[in-house]
Motif scaffolding. Structure first.
Motif, mmCIF file in Angstrom:
data_model
loop_
_atom_site.group_PDB
_atom_site.id
_atom_site.type_symbol
_atom_site.label_atom_id
_atom_site.label_comp_id
_atom_site.label_asym_id
_atom_site.label_seq_id
_atom_site.Cartn_x
_atom_site.Cartn_y
_atom_site.Cartn_z
ATOM 1 N N LEU A 1 0.840 -1.201 0.000
ATOM 2 C CA LEU A 1 0.000 0.000 0.000
ATOM 3 C C LEU A 1 0.873 1.248 0.000
ATOM 4 O O LEU A 1 0.653 2.173 -0.790
ATOM 5 C CB LEU A 1 -0.932 -0.016 1.218
ATOM 6 N N CYS B 1 -8.702 8.444 -2.846
ATOM 7 C CA CYS B 1 -9.109 7.151 -2.292
ATOM 8 C C CYS B 1 -7.893 6.376 -1.802
ATOM 9 O O CYS B 1 -7.887 5.836 -0.686
ATOM 10 C CB CYS B 1 -9.867 6.378 -3.365
ATOM 11 N N ALA C 1 -6.878 5.257 2.125
ATOM 12 C CA ALA C 1 -6.487 3.904 2.529
ATOM 13 C C ALA C 1 -5.105 3.923 3.177
ATOM 14 O O ALA C 1 -4.889 3.289 4.221
ATOM 15 C CB ALA C 1 -6.493 2.980 1.322
ATOM 16 N N ALA D 1 -5.413 2.387 6.778
ATOM 17 C CA ALA D 1 -5.264 0.928 6.818
ATOM 18 C C ALA D 1 -4.269 0.513 7.890
ATOM 19 O O ALA D 1 -3.219 1.144 8.049
ATOM 20 C CB ALA D 1 -4.830 0.412 5.451
ATOM 21 N N GLU E 1 -4.211 -5.565 4.638
ATOM 22 C CA GLU E 1 -4.522 -4.308 3.951
ATOM 23 C C GLU E 1 -3.260 -3.643 3.424
ATOM 24 O O GLU E 1 -3.285 -3.028 2.358
ATOM 25 C CB GLU E 1 -5.231 -3.354 4.920
ATOM 26 N N THR F 1 -5.304 -2.838 -1.625
ATOM 27 C CA THR F 1 -6.663 -2.304 -1.761
ATOM 28 C C THR F 1 -7.739 -2.881 -0.843
ATOM 29 O O THR F 1 -8.868 -2.376 -0.860
ATOM 30 C CB THR F 1 -7.145 -2.457 -3.215
ATOM 31 N N TYR G 1 -8.527 -2.464 2.201
ATOM 32 C CA TYR G 1 -9.171 -1.451 3.052
ATOM 33 C C TYR G 1 -10.281 -0.740 2.285
ATOM 34 O O TYR G 1 -11.321 -0.383 2.854
ATOM 35 C CB TYR G 1 -8.147 -0.421 3.545
ATOM 36 N N ILE G 2 -10.090 -0.567 0.984
ATOM 37 C CA ILE G 2 -11.079 0.142 0.162
ATOM 38 C C ILE G 2 -12.303 -0.728 -0.055
ATOM 39 O O ILE G 2 -13.419 -0.359 0.315
ATOM 40 C CB ILE G 2 -10.453 0.569 -1.189
#
Length: 268
Positions: free
Chosen positions: A78, A146, A150, A154, A159, A164, A166-167
């Motif tokens: 992430l 977005c 996250a 997150a 995550e 992704t 968390y989204i």
């Protein structure tokens, strides 16, 4: 600015160095980048790898491909995606894993067109929730806002590792869209075009050898036609169809059902 981030690393417990395995005199990563560059939408491509010394060779390959390379945390994908997108002034970020070398550029375009043209302004659009195309055509699109949300919020390991969740695990926080295969079919658990095992490599190598020389921009439909005409190719990695990372996190994932994954076969 649309930035497509391709995550790649040499460390793989099941098939080490899989992204640089050779097919038709090129690396799997090189062939995948070539397919990504066939999309109709304008985009910047970035290969995101880790700072670990074994990934120096990924950076070298990126240089040979004339693709920017961002290096970050090995396990926090992430953060790696966010930092790479930030560095390249992304407004829209696409997550494309490097283990999808057979990805159809048309599917990427179709998902991007939906993202831009749908009457609803989405924060996140994918073709994975639920998935319908053969596994290995994974497209995830998100706004930079977005992705930042996250990145800021997150906390779970899954995550961070998978960028992704968390989204899509928090639909109450984001406007989420999904693109389904227009055929009405669902091959997500029956057909496997991704690479994680030796059998996957042999399958992908054979598909490229059969289709690439005559048409570099072969489609998902072309692959399916090949498998119908030569079912022995389909059989190469069929025992792994439906095996994905969800299987290890069913107790943590709220939006994933047990029938969306399966355990890997026991090695003989």
């Amino acid at each position: 600015m649309v930035v497509i981030v391709v995550q790649a690393r040499m460390a793989s417990t099941r098939l080490p160095g899989k992204v640089l395995l050779p097919v038709l005199g090129k690396s799997i990563l090189a062939l995948m980048i070539e397919r990504l560059q066939m999309i109709q939408h304008q985009a910047v491509f970035v290969i995101a790898t880790s700072v670990n010394p074994e990934d120096d060779i990924i950076e070298q390959e990126a240089r040979l491909l004339n693709i920017p390379c961002y290096r970050g945390d090995q396990n926090n994908l992430l953060d790696r995606h966010y930092q790479a997108a930030l560095l390249h002034n992304a407004d829209i970020v696409l997550k494309i894993p490097s283990d999808c070398p057979l990805i159809d550029p048309r599917i990427i375009d179709q998902t991007l067109t939906y993202f831009f043209e749908d009457t609803i302004a989405h924060d996140y659009v994918s073709n994975l929730h639920p998935a319908t195309w053969p596994d290995g055509n994974d497209v995830e699109i998100m706004t930079m806002a977005c992705l930042k949300q996250a990145w800021e919020n997150a906390e779970k390991n899954l995550e961070l590792e998978h960028t992704t969740p968390y989204i899509w695990e928090n639909p109450q926080l984001f406007s989420i869209g999904n693109v389904s295969w227009e055929t009405g079919l669902d091959y997500s658990m029956s057909h496997r075009f991704t690479i994680d095992y030796q059998e996957d490599y042999l399958f992908i190598k054979r598909v490229f050898e059969e289709l690439y020389p005559a048409n570099k921009n072969f489609s998902c439909a072309d692959i399916l036609d090949l498998l119908n005409s030569k079912p022995e190719i389909y059989q190469i990695n069929t025992s792994y169809a439906g095996v994905n990372w969800y299987r290890n996190h069913l107790n943590e994932l709220k939006t994933i059902q047990p029938e969306q994954t399966k355990q890997a076969p026991v090695s003989q």
